[in-house]
Design a protein around this motif. Structure first.
Motif, PDB file in Angstrom:
ATOM      1  N   UNK A 232       0.842  -1.200   0.000  1.00 31.37           N
ATOM      2  CA  UNK A 232       0.000   0.000   0.000  1.00 31.37           C
ATOM      3  C   UNK A 232       0.880   1.254   0.000  1.00 31.37           C
ATOM      4  N   UNK A 233       0.324   2.300  -0.589  1.00 28.62           N
ATOM      5  CA  UNK A 233       0.953   3.619  -0.566  1.00 28.62           C
ATOM      6  C   UNK A 233      -0.036   4.584   0.063  1.00 28.62           C
ATOM      7  N   UNK A 234       0.461   5.369   0.999  1.00 33.83           N
ATOM      8  CA  UNK A 234      -0.417   6.304   1.698  1.00 33.83           C
ATOM      9  C   UNK A 234      -1.076   7.265   0.723  1.00 33.83           C
ATOM     10  N   UNK A 235      -0.353   7.674  -0.316  1.00 32.88           N
ATOM     11  CA  UNK A 235      -0.958   8.572  -1.301  1.00 32.88           C
ATOM     12  C   UNK A 235      -2.160   7.924  -1.972  1.00 32.88           C
ATOM     13  N   UNK A 236      -2.047   6.607  -2.272  1.00 33.36           N
ATOM     14  CA  UNK A 236      -3.178   5.903  -2.887  1.00 33.36           C
ATOM     15  C   UNK A 236      -4.352   5.822  -1.919  1.00 33.36           C
ATOM     16  N   UNK A 237      -4.062   5.545  -0.638  1.00 28.51           N
ATOM     17  CA  UNK A 237      -5.120   5.472   0.355  1.00 28.51           C
ATOM     18  C   UNK A 237      -5.784   6.844   0.530  1.00 28.51           C
TER      19      UNK A 237
ATOM     20  N   UNK B 156      -1.752  13.654   5.127  1.00 32.77           N
ATOM     21  CA  UNK B 156      -1.636  13.995   6.548  1.00 32.77           C
ATOM     22  C   UNK B 156      -2.987  13.921   7.246  1.00 32.77           C
ATOM     23  N   UNK B 157      -4.051  14.359   6.558  1.00 34.96           N
ATOM     24  CA  UNK B 157      -5.388  14.293   7.146  1.00 34.96           C
ATOM     25  C   UNK B 157      -5.827  12.846   7.303  1.00 34.96           C
ATOM     26  N   UNK B 158      -5.543  12.012   6.309  1.00 36.74           N
ATOM     27  CA  UNK B 158      -5.885  10.593   6.395  1.00 36.74           C
ATOM     28  C   UNK B 158      -5.183   9.958   7.589  1.00 36.74           C
ATOM     29  N   UNK B 159      -3.883  10.216   7.715  1.00 44.94           N
ATOM     30  CA  UNK B 159      -3.114   9.612   8.807  1.00 44.94           C
ATOM     31  C   UNK B 159      -3.693  10.022  10.156  1.00 44.94           C
TER      32      UNK B 159
ATOM     33  N   UNK C 178      -2.481   3.529   9.108  1.00 44.02           N
ATOM     34  CA  UNK C 178      -2.905   2.542   8.103  1.00 44.02           C
ATOM     35  C   UNK C 178      -1.911   1.392   7.949  1.00 44.02           C
ATOM     36  N   UNK C 179      -0.615   1.675   8.003  1.00 39.64           N
ATOM     37  CA  UNK C 179       0.383   0.614   7.866  1.00 39.64           C
ATOM     38  C   UNK C 179       0.352  -0.339   9.060  1.00 39.64           C
TER      39      UNK C 179
END
Length: 316
Positions: A218-223, A232-235, A246-247
C-alpha cells in the motif's frame, strides 16, 4: 433529551432485565461458541472458561452487551474492560485482541451482539438528530459505556423473538430500531452518530480496502486518494479512530491471518508469511514475535500443546 415511545412489549420472563437477558442468551447459546439467531445480525455468545490467552480477530461494527462474566478488549496499545454494568460499541471493522476474564461452567460468560446495519443506522441518525448531530471531539471507533436498563431490556425483548420465528420478521426490526434510537439519543449517541460523518465514512472505505487487500503493498498517497483526503489528514483521522496508522492496521491484519493459517491448516511459517504479503521471512518472524510474544514456530507449539485452536477468531 427527547422522550421515546414506550418500549415494544414482548412476553417474557419478568424481573431484572439483565438476568432475563442472561437466561435468553444461555438458551440461544447452549454450549460454548457464537450462535447467530434467526434474527439477522443478532448473536448469542457463551464461554465457560476464563483465560489469560488473548484471542485475536477482526470485529465488525456492532453493539455488545455482557450479561454475565467479564471481558477485556485490546485495540492497538489501548485496553477496554467491560462486564454486566457496561456495553461496548464498535463503529468500524477493527483488528482486536480479547480475553475472557471471568467465566466458569456454573456461571459462563454470556454476551449479546447486534451487528449494525450501516444504511439503517444512517437513516436513524437523521431521525434522532433532525437538527444535526452535536459536535464531539474526535474519539476512537470503539468505546465502553454504561448499559442502561432500557437498552438491556430492549436487547432482551429482541432476543426473546428468536424463539418465535413467525413473529420475528415483523417485530424484530421494531425492537432493533428501538435499541439504535436509544443508543443515538443516549449520552454517547453523538459519538455513535459519527458513523454518519463524511470523514468517518471515508476512513471506512480505507478500512474496507485494507481488509480486502491486506496482502498487497500500500501507498499512503493511494489510500488518501481513495478517501479523498490529504495524506496527513488521512493519517490523523485514521489514527484517531483506530489508534493505529494505516500501515500498522495492515500489519495487524496480516499477522492475524498468518496465525490463523498456521493454526487451522498446519501451514509452515515461511508459506504463511508469503501468503499474507511478506517478502522477507526474517521480517515476518520478527514482526510476528513482536506482536504475539513468540516466534511463529514457538507460538504454534505453545498453542497446540495448550489446545488453543481458537486463538484467532474473525467476526467475533
Amino acid at each position: 433529551m427527547n422522550t421515546l415511545v414506550p418500549p415494544l412489549v414482548i412476553p417474557g420472563a419478568p424481573g431484572n432485565p439483565l438476568a432475563r437477558l442472561a437466561t435468553l442468551l444461555a438458551a440461544n447459546a447452549p454450549y460454548d461458541g457464537s450462535f447467530e439467531t434467526c434474527i439477522p445480525g443478532v448473536h448469542a455468545i457463551r464461554t465457560s472458561t476464563a483465560s489469560t490467552e488473548l484471542v485475536h480477530g477482526l470485529h465488525r461494527p456492532a453493539l455488545c452487551i455482557v450479561a454475565q462474566g467479564a471481558k477485556t478488549v485490546m485495540l492497538g496499545g489501548e485496553s477496554y474492560d467491560y462486564d454486566p454494568s457496561r456495553m461496548m460499541i464498535f463503529s468500524l471493522d477493527l483488528p482486536i485482541a480479547a480475553m475472557i476474564r471471568q467465566a466458569s461452567v456454573a456461571a459462563p460468560y454470556l454476551s449479546f451482539r447486534l451487528d449494525f446495519d450501516q444504511e439503517r443506522l444512517a437513516e436513524l441518525i437523521l431521525k434522532a438528530w433532525p437538527q444535526g448531530v452535536p459536535p464531539v471531539r474526535e474519539g476512537r471507533a470503539v468505546y465502553v459505556a454504561q448499559a442502561g436498563e432500557a437498552i438491556v431490556d430492549a436487547a432482551a425483548r429482541l432476543l426473546a423473538l428468536a424463539s418465535t420465528p413467525d413473529d420475528a420478521p415483523l417485530l424484530a426490526p421494531l425492537a432493533t430500531e428501538e435499541i439504535m434510537l436509544r443508543l443515538l439519543r443516549g449520552p454517547f449517541g453523538a459519538r455513535l452518530a459519527q458513523l454518519g460523518r463524511i470523514e468517518t465514512r471515508r476512513i471506512g472505505k480505507v478500512v474496507a480496502w485494507l481488509r480486502a487487500n491486506f496482502d498487497q503493498p500500500i501507498r499512503i498517497d493511494d489510500m488518501a486518494g481513495l478517501a479523498h483526503m490529504s495524506p496527513s489528514s488521512l493519517h490523523g483521522q485514521f489514527k484517531s479512530l483506530t489508534s493505529m496508522s494505516p500501515l500498522q492496521f495492515q500489519k495487524t491484519l496480516r499477522l492475524q491471518e498468518a496465525r490463523r493459517l498456521m493454526l487451522s491448516t498446519g501451514m509452515d511459517a515461511n508459506l504463511a508469511g508469503q501468503r499474507v504479503g511478506y517478502v522477507s521471512a526474517s521480517q515476518f518472524s520478527r514482526e510476528y514475535a513482536r506482536h504475539f510474544g513468540n516466534t511463529p514456530t514457538r507460538d504454534m507449539s505453545r498453542l497446540r500443546n495448550a489446545g488453543l485452536a481458537q486463538a484467532v477468531s474473525f467476526s467475533q
